[in-house]
Motif scaffolding. Structure first.
Motif, PDB file in Angstrom:
ATOM      1  N   LEU A 184       0.819  -1.212   0.000  1.00  0.00           N
ATOM      2  CA  LEU A 184       0.000   0.000   0.000  1.00  0.00           C
ATOM      3  C   LEU A 184       0.855   1.265   0.000  1.00  0.00           C
ATOM      4  N   THR A 185       1.987   1.241   0.718  1.00  0.00           N
ATOM      5  CA  THR A 185       2.824   2.443   0.786  1.00  0.00           C
ATOM      6  C   THR A 185       3.311   2.884  -0.592  1.00  0.00           C
ATOM      7  N   PRO A 186       3.944   1.991  -1.401  1.00  0.00           N
ATOM      8  CA  PRO A 186       4.311   2.435  -2.745  1.00  0.00           C
ATOM      9  C   PRO A 186       3.105   2.762  -3.612  1.00  0.00           C
ATOM     10  N   ALA A 187       1.960   2.096  -3.348  1.00  0.00           N
ATOM     11  CA  ALA A 187       0.752   2.438  -4.103  1.00  0.00           C
ATOM     12  C   ALA A 187       0.317   3.867  -3.801  1.00  0.00           C
ATOM     13  N   VAL A 259      11.279 -11.929   2.041  1.00  0.00           N
ATOM     14  CA  VAL A 259      12.389 -11.338   1.276  1.00  0.00           C
ATOM     15  C   VAL A 259      12.680  -9.903   1.695  1.00  0.00           C
ATOM     16  N   TYR A 260      11.625  -9.120   1.937  1.00  0.00           N
ATOM     17  CA  TYR A 260      11.796  -7.702   2.251  1.00  0.00           C
ATOM     18  C   TYR A 260      11.222  -7.373   3.626  1.00  0.00           C
ATOM     19  N   ARG A 261      11.931  -6.531   4.365  1.00  0.00           N
ATOM     20  CA  ARG A 261      11.452  -6.094   5.682  1.00  0.00           C
ATOM     21  C   ARG A 261      10.532  -4.879   5.571  1.00  0.00           C
ATOM     22  N   GLY A 262      10.453  -4.310   4.398  1.00  0.00           N
ATOM     23  CA  GLY A 262       9.606  -3.146   4.200  1.00  0.00           C
ATOM     24  C   GLY A 262      10.010  -2.411   2.940  1.00  0.00           C
TER      25      GLY A 262
END
Length: 316
Positions: A184-187, A259-262
């Motif tokens: 949602l953040t990059p969206a 894979v990603y922490r954020g």
């Protein structure tokens, strides 16, 4: 759904036009969306010319031929149609609200008052589009999580969602409500894409409508105008904002949680492992896809918006 004169309301017209545009463009261009998503989700292969052809050959040979290119059509169809409908609903109402705030009340010769509607500037179109985009992103993010996961894997891949309903159920069971809001953040950051696009689109329309030298009448926009203006505004927005799409796809993939922490960890990993080119994976098919999609969407939208008042009037 109608105003005091019996004409369909602005919000109704905007919503139906946006919904229709989303349905038509998705049906026409889903395979290109699938190829773009596969490229964006690929963390291993380097970005190079011809990657799209490699993806096409792989899908056709190992995933079931032509029908495989329409995997994930349902969430894509639901997502695009509802997103455009919701977006144009908010966008039209926000523009009307800004105009009403800026409207000027003037005295007339007969003692009554008249209200003069103010025209909007580039910054106001940007704000209206940005707010509409934020609201739409929050409401539709769950659909895009399922769509991304279905498009990024073949139907025969172990653990792949067999359907939209199955994906919804499995996300809720294994990740809870939080799972529907991955990426949602990059969206939300990507809302700037729509804001830049619509700012350019509206300003180009105003420029094109303005009387030419030696003329006092406004130019009437036709389909060729919408074709050119929508294409130019889309390319402008894509060039500025494309990396957010790669980040959103990575963070919405099946294994994003391991894979990603954020967001910033994803940015760091892509930069270290893939360089600047990693943020532009899938740009080629994205441009190939978004231009026809934009042309179809805006031609259908503008023509549906024009046709709705006359259709509803004749029906009444």
């Amino acid at each position: 759904m109608s105003d005091k004169n019996g004409h369909p309301s602005t919000s109704f017209v905007e919503s139906i036009a946006g919904f229709t545009a989303g349905v038509v463009s998705t049906f026409c261009l889903h395979p290109l969306d699938l190829i773009k998503t596969r490229l964006q989700a690929d963390r291993v292969s380097p970005s190079r010319v011809g990657s799209s052809l490699r993806i096409i050959r792989t899908i056709h040979a190992s995933e079931g031929g032509l029908p495989a290119f329409y995997r994930g059509l349902v969430p894509n169809l639901v997502g695009n149609s509802s997103s455009w409908a919701i977006y144009f609903l908010f966008y039209g109402n926000i523009k009307d609200a800004i105009r009403s705030v800026r409207a000027t009340t003037l005295p007339s010769n007969n003692g009554n008052t008249t209200t003069r509607t103010a025209s909007l500037g580039a910054s106001e179109y940007f704000v209206a589009s940005g707010i509409a985009g934020l609201l739409t992103a929050v409401l539709t993010n769950p659909i895009w999580v399922i769509k991304t996961r279905m498009l990024s894997t073949g139907a025969r891949t172990p653990g792949a969602y067999p359907s939209f309903i199955s994906g919804t159920r499995r996300i809720f069971q294994s990740e809870g409500l939080r799972g529907f809001y991955r990426g949602l953040t990059p969206a939300l950051l990507g809302v700037s894409h729509g804001a830049f696009q619509f700012m350019a689109y509206e300003q180009l329309k105003l420029y094109r409508v303005s009387p030419t030298s030696g003329s006092t009448t406004n130019h009437q926009l036709d389909n060729l105008d919408f074709f050119v203006i929508s294409g130019l505004s889309k390319v402008f927005a894509v060039v500025i904002t494309y990396p957010y799409q790669v980040l959103r796809t990575r963070l919405q993939s099946y294994d994003a949680g391991t894979v990603y922490r954020g967001l910033w960890d994803a940015v760091g990993q892509i930069w270290r492992n893939e360089g600047i080119a990693g943020f532009y994976k899938g740009l080629g098919p994205s441009i190939v896809r978004v231009l026809p999609s934009t042309w179809v969407t805006f031609l259908v939208y503008e023509n549906t918006k024009k046709a709705l008042p006359s259709i509803t009037s004749s029906a009444g």
